[in-house]
Design a protein around this motif. Structure first.
Motif, PDB file in Angstrom:
ATOM      1  N   SER A 115       0.611  -1.079  -0.027  1.00  0.00           N
ATOM      2  CA  SER A 115       0.181  -0.130   0.415  1.00  0.00           C
ATOM      3  C   SER A 115       0.855   1.049  -0.072  1.00  0.00           C
ATOM      4  CB  SER A 115      -0.519  -0.235   1.087  1.00  0.00           C
ATOM      5  OG  SER A 115      -0.323  -0.014   2.331  1.00  0.00           O
ATOM      6  N   GLY A 116       2.094   1.437   0.583  1.00  0.00           N
ATOM      7  CA  GLY A 116       2.705   2.312   0.932  1.00  0.00           C
ATOM      8  C   GLY A 116       3.095   2.703   2.403  1.00  0.00           C
ATOM      9  N   GLY A 117       1.972   2.074   3.318  1.00  0.00           N
ATOM     10  CA  GLY A 117       1.849   2.728   4.275  1.00  0.00           C
ATOM     11  C   GLY A 117       3.058   1.617   5.157  1.00  0.00           C
ATOM     12  N   GLU A 118       3.102   1.948   6.971  1.00  0.00           N
ATOM     13  CA  GLU A 118       3.543   1.087   7.614  1.00  0.00           C
ATOM     14  C   GLU A 118       2.733  -0.465   7.543  1.00  0.00           C
ATOM     15  OE1 GLU A 118       4.688   0.807  12.068  1.00  0.00           O
ATOM     16  OE2 GLU A 118       3.673   2.434  11.506  1.00  0.00           O
ATOM     17  N   ALA A 119       3.702  -1.594   6.666  1.00  0.00           N
ATOM     18  CA  ALA A 119       2.661  -2.893   6.935  1.00  0.00           C
ATOM     19  C   ALA A 119       4.219  -3.702   7.682  1.00  0.00           C
ATOM     20  CB  ALA A 119       2.380  -2.839   5.649  1.00  0.00           C
ATOM     21  N   VAL A 120       4.054  -4.829   7.777  1.00  0.00           N
ATOM     22  CA  VAL A 120       4.434  -5.759   8.179  1.00  0.00           C
ATOM     23  C   VAL A 120       3.934  -6.684   5.822  1.00  0.00           C
ATOM     24  CG1 VAL A 120       5.180  -8.763   8.427  1.00  0.00           C
ATOM     25  CG2 VAL A 120       4.118  -6.599  10.079  1.00  0.00           C
ATOM     26  N   TYR A 121       5.120  -7.351   5.867  1.00  0.00           N
ATOM     27  CA  TYR A 121       5.468  -7.906   4.075  1.00  0.00           C
ATOM     28  C   TYR A 121       5.728  -9.663   3.934  1.00  0.00           C
ATOM     29  CZ  TYR A 121       5.800  -2.742   3.095  1.00  0.00           C
ATOM     30  OH  TYR A 121       5.057  -1.541   2.737  1.00  0.00           O
ATOM     31  N   PHE A 122       4.607 -10.246   3.266  1.00  0.00           N
ATOM     32  CA  PHE A 122       4.975 -11.090   2.910  1.00  0.00           C
ATOM     33  C   PHE A 122       5.477 -11.900   2.002  1.00  0.00           C
ATOM     34  CE2 PHE A 122       0.476  -9.863   3.365  1.00  0.00           C
ATOM     35  CZ  PHE A 122       0.163 -11.450   2.284  1.00  0.00           C
ATOM     36  N   ASP A 123       5.185 -13.213   1.530  1.00  0.00           N
ATOM     37  CA  ASP A 123       5.857 -14.387   0.468  1.00  0.00           C
ATOM     38  C   ASP A 123       4.550 -14.623  -0.068  1.00  0.00           C
ATOM     39  OD1 ASP A 123       6.514 -15.683   2.278  1.00  0.00           O
ATOM     40  OD2 ASP A 123       7.923 -16.328   0.862  1.00  0.00           O
ATOM     41  N   SER A 124       3.936 -15.556   1.330  1.00  0.00           N
ATOM     42  CA  SER A 124       2.882 -16.773   0.825  1.00  0.00           C
ATOM     43  C   SER A 124       2.113 -16.834   2.290  1.00  0.00           C
ATOM     44  CB  SER A 124       3.187 -17.432   0.271  1.00  0.00           C
ATOM     45  OG  SER A 124       2.039 -18.881   1.334  1.00  0.00           O
ATOM     46  N   LEU A 125       0.928 -15.500   2.453  1.00  0.00           N
ATOM     47  CA  LEU A 125       0.189 -15.605   3.320  1.00  0.00           C
ATOM     48  C   LEU A 125      -0.208 -16.716   3.958  1.00  0.00           C
ATOM     49  CD1 LEU A 125      -1.413 -13.807   5.551  1.00  0.00           C
ATOM     50  CD2 LEU A 125      -3.338 -13.739   3.648  1.00  0.00           C
ATOM     51  N   LYS A 126      -0.342 -18.319   3.447  1.00  0.00           N
ATOM     52  CA  LYS A 126      -0.760 -18.942   3.640  1.00  0.00           C
ATOM     53  C   LYS A 126       0.189 -19.799   4.627  1.00  0.00           C
ATOM     54  CE  LYS A 126      -1.572 -24.135   1.791  1.00  0.00           C
ATOM     55  NZ  LYS A 126      -1.979 -24.909   1.120  1.00  0.00           N
ATOM     56  N   ASN A 127       1.792 -19.224   4.546  1.00  0.00           N
ATOM     57  CA  ASN A 127       2.808 -19.933   5.763  1.00  0.00           C
ATOM     58  C   ASN A 127       2.991 -19.199   6.637  1.00  0.00           C
ATOM     59  OD1 ASN A 127       3.874 -21.587   3.573  1.00  0.00           O
ATOM     60  ND2 ASN A 127       5.127 -19.608   2.924  1.00  0.00           N
ATOM     61  N   HIS A 128       2.239 -18.074   6.865  1.00  0.00           N
ATOM     62  CA  HIS A 128       1.954 -17.122   8.444  1.00  0.00           C
ATOM     63  C   HIS A 128       0.290 -17.550   8.874  1.00  0.00           C
ATOM     64  CE1 HIS A 128       5.896 -15.067   6.767  1.00  0.00           C
ATOM     65  NE2 HIS A 128       5.041 -15.056   5.849  1.00  0.00           N
ATOM     66  N   MET A 129      -0.245 -18.157   8.544  1.00  0.00           N
ATOM     67  CA  MET A 129      -2.130 -18.018   8.981  1.00  0.00           C
ATOM     68  C   MET A 129      -1.413 -19.159  10.055  1.00  0.00           C
ATOM     69  SD  MET A 129      -4.741 -17.238   8.927  1.00  0.00           S
ATOM     70  CE  MET A 129      -4.904 -16.659   7.266  1.00  0.00           C
TER      71      MET A 129
ATOM     72  N   GLY B  21     -13.287 -17.878  -0.534  1.00  0.00           N
ATOM     73  CA  GLY B  21     -12.517 -19.046  -0.814  1.00  0.00           C
ATOM     74  C   GLY B  21     -11.305 -19.495  -0.448  1.00  0.00           C
ATOM     75  N   ILE B  22     -10.502 -18.368  -0.736  1.00  0.00           N
ATOM     76  CA  ILE B  22      -8.890 -18.148  -0.284  1.00  0.00           C
ATOM     77  C   ILE B  22      -9.076 -18.465   1.873  1.00  0.00           C
ATOM     78  CG2 ILE B  22      -6.872 -16.599  -0.524  1.00  0.00           C
ATOM     79  CD1 ILE B  22      -8.378 -15.879  -2.931  1.00  0.00           C
ATOM     80  N   VAL B  23      -9.582 -17.464   2.052  1.00  0.00           N
ATOM     81  CA  VAL B  23     -10.282 -17.602   3.804  1.00  0.00           C
ATOM     82  C   VAL B  23      -9.957 -18.751   3.969  1.00  0.00           C
ATOM     83  CG1 VAL B  23     -10.704 -16.490   5.969  1.00  0.00           C
ATOM     84  CG2 VAL B  23      -9.929 -14.806   3.313  1.00  0.00           C
ATOM     85  N   VAL B  24     -11.332 -18.996   3.375  1.00  0.00           N
ATOM     86  CA  VAL B  24     -11.766 -20.347   4.648  1.00  0.00           C
ATOM     87  C   VAL B  24     -10.908 -21.730   4.340  1.00  0.00           C
ATOM     88  CG1 VAL B  24     -13.760 -22.396   4.301  1.00  0.00           C
ATOM     89  CG2 VAL B  24     -14.273 -20.306   3.987  1.00  0.00           C
ATOM     90  N   ARG B  25     -10.002 -21.671   3.138  1.00  0.00           N
ATOM     91  CA  ARG B  25      -8.970 -22.725   3.169  1.00  0.00           C
ATOM     92  C   ARG B  25      -7.771 -22.569   3.203  1.00  0.00           C
ATOM     93  NH1 ARG B  25     -10.863 -22.592  -2.324  1.00  0.00           N
ATOM     94  NH2 ARG B  25      -9.863 -20.671  -3.183  1.00  0.00           N
ATOM     95  N   MET B  26      -7.490 -21.313   3.901  1.00  0.00           N
ATOM     96  CA  MET B  26      -6.202 -20.850   4.927  1.00  0.00           C
ATOM     97  C   MET B  26      -6.336 -21.406   6.257  1.00  0.00           C
ATOM     98  SD  MET B  26      -4.196 -17.668   3.107  1.00  0.00           S
ATOM     99  CE  MET B  26      -5.491 -16.671   3.236  1.00  0.00           C
ATOM    100  N   ILE B  27      -7.841 -20.920   6.549  1.00  0.00           N
ATOM    101  CA  ILE B  27      -7.889 -20.933   8.281  1.00  0.00           C
ATOM    102  C   ILE B  27      -8.191 -22.492   9.021  1.00  0.00           C
ATOM    103  CG2 ILE B  27      -8.646 -18.977   8.272  1.00  0.00           C
ATOM    104  CD1 ILE B  27     -11.391 -19.430   9.034  1.00  0.00           C
ATOM    105  N   ALA B  28      -8.605 -22.921   7.923  1.00  0.00           N
ATOM    106  CA  ALA B  28      -9.578 -24.566   8.098  1.00  0.00           C
ATOM    107  C   ALA B  28      -8.470 -25.147   9.093  1.00  0.00           C
ATOM    108  CB  ALA B  28      -9.789 -25.193   7.004  1.00  0.00           C
ATOM    109  N   PRO B  29      -7.317 -25.735   8.805  1.00  0.00           N
ATOM    110  CA  PRO B  29      -6.757 -26.167   9.382  1.00  0.00           C
ATOM    111  C   PRO B  29      -5.793 -25.788  11.415  1.00  0.00           C
ATOM    112  CG  PRO B  29      -5.527 -25.376   7.431  1.00  0.00           C
ATOM    113  CD  PRO B  29      -6.190 -24.744   7.258  1.00  0.00           C
ATOM    114  N   TYR B  30      -6.819 -24.423  10.882  1.00  0.00           N
ATOM    115  CA  TYR B  30      -6.344 -23.901  12.672  1.00  0.00           C
ATOM    116  C   TYR B  30      -7.642 -23.605  13.649  1.00  0.00           C
ATOM    117  CZ  TYR B  30      -2.278 -23.039   9.409  1.00  0.00           C
ATOM    118  OH  TYR B  30      -0.902 -22.842   9.140  1.00  0.00           O
ATOM    119  N   ILE B  31      -8.747 -23.822  13.273  1.00  0.00           N
ATOM    120  CA  ILE B  31     -10.232 -23.750  14.107  1.00  0.00           C
ATOM    121  C   ILE B  31     -10.037 -24.979  14.782  1.00  0.00           C
ATOM    122  CG2 ILE B  31     -12.019 -23.561  13.589  1.00  0.00           C
ATOM    123  CD1 ILE B  31     -12.021 -22.486  10.838  1.00  0.00           C
TER     124      ILE B  31
END
Length: 384
Positions: free
Chosen positions: A55-69, A86-96
């Motif tokens: 965005s150009g603002g202050e942030a933490v950067y990642f290459d693959s969000l799945k690795n950090h969820m 759908g992306i969110v559901v697949r990423m969070i499913a293992p951690y619920i």
């Protein structure tokens, strides 16, 4: 003066209070929207942005969000995902895990048309957060929990607002189903609670015309029939108390945090003796272990194996105080000291002093009580 050292063991019946918010995006447009939402409703949030779509603002950067969820699920209690559902559901499913542990998860599209409450709508506050974000950016909130869509008050929302613990989640499901089914569910507040008047006021405001709030003694409550699996007598109800009471399949108990427990023990006391002392103390006052704020002891016990194992088994946090923190209170309250203990660790009253320090009060429910190799005191938490 040294500050208290804490060793925490999370309770399994409520969410850890991390008070941290994460805003996740996978596109430049979504990242800019995330920065806007942070400025409007979440000034202390951490924005996570894809490294090649910032965005150009202050942030933490990642290459693959799945690795950090997985880590994000552990570290944050609110997570806003600006991306496809759908992306969110697949990423969070293992951690619920469970509604008592999962963070609030809200999903929105990168244009900001819709804000969807996805996970932990009541206890985590996802429904309320969805409404707040929607109001801030003029989006459409999408909330699907049955009580909310029917405009009915859910007891777990009250629990979140008043920091009450849900005693049993199956009973919560039963009572919420009764509410959605059109049954009137009354609330009963234990008259012996120090903040009973406050709870009466907030509960009335919460349920409105959908029930009646009663402030009663527990003896009175026993005489009022409650619906159970084996009988249709009585009705479903919600009870707010820190006491151990009869359990029914349609009696939801909400637990306020009302007391602390100070524990002293001799070196190498086994966990079994400490647990027995704890259970006897709780039973003497009919206190639920789920209403404890924290256990407490002197800092020289911070590596006491039996004590730490007992806390792990109870699922209790424990805080350790230094002698410098304890001594002024012992003098101020003229607490009785053991010469042997004072000669050994520098202060002669462990359980009463640490219980009062942890409770930030001067009221003992149980004075120093001696058990085999263990002493226990219970202090009442100051009512707000």
């Amino acid at each position: 003066m040294m500050k208290a050292l804490e060793t925490s063991v999370p309770l399994t019946v409520t969410k850890p209070k991390k008070n941290r918010t994460a805003i996740l995006s996978v596109s430049e447009r979504g990242a800019k929207l995330g920065q806007r939402i942070r400025s409007l409703v979440a000034p202390h949030a951490d924005c996570f942005e894809k490294e090649n779509r910032p965005s150009g603002g202050e942030a933490v950067y990642f290459d693959s969000l799945k690795n950090h969820m997985g880590q994000i699920f552990k570290d944050y209690d609110q997570v806003l995902c600006i991306m496809a559902l759908g992306i969110v559901v697949r990423m969070i499913a293992p951690y619920i895990e469970h509604k008592s542990k999962d963070p609030a998860v809200v999903v929105m599209d990168e244009v900001g048309h819709h804000v969807i409450s996805l996970l932990s709508g009541h206890l985590g506050g996802a429904n309320e957060w969805t409404q707040s974000i929607s109001l801030a950016i003029d989006a459409d909130p999408v909330i699907t929990t049955a009580t909310d869509v029917n405009g009915l008050p859910a007891p777990d929302v009250l629990a979140r607002h008043e920091h009450l613990l849900v005693d049993d989640f199956q009973t919560l499901i039963n009572v919420n189903s009764a509410i959605v089914g059109g049954e009137r569910v009354d609330y009963y507040i234990d008259a012996s609670l120090a903040n009973a008047e406050h709870l009466e006021k907030t509960t009335k405001a919460h349920i409105g015309e959908h029930g009646i709030v009663h402030v009663v003694s527990l003896d009175q409550l026993d005489s009022i029939p409650c619906k159970n699996e084996s009988t249709e007598d009585g009705a479903s109800r919600v009870v707010i108390t820190d006491k151990v009471i009869t359990e029914y399949g349609h009696q939801l108990i909400l637990r306020p945090r009302t007391y602390t427990m100070g524990i002293g023990c001799r070196r190498d006391t086994p966990k079994e003796l400490i647990l027995d002392a704890i259970q006897q103390s709780l039973a003497a006052h009919k206190l639920s272990p789920k209403s404890l704020v924290t256990a407490a002891s002197v800092i020289v016990k911070q590596d006491e194996v039996g004590l730490l194992e007992a806390m792990q088994i109870m699922g209790w946090p424990i805080v350790f105080y230094t002698q410098d923190e304890m001594a002024p209170l012992i003098e101020e309250e003229e607490l009785k000291e053991s010469n042997f203990v004072k000669g050994t660790i520098g202060v002669g009253n462990v359980c009463e002093t640490t219980a009062l320090l942890a409770a930030k009060s001067r009221t003992l429910i149980q004075h120093k009580t001696i058990y085999p190799k263990t002493t226990v005191a219970i202090a009442q938490v100051t009512s707000k």
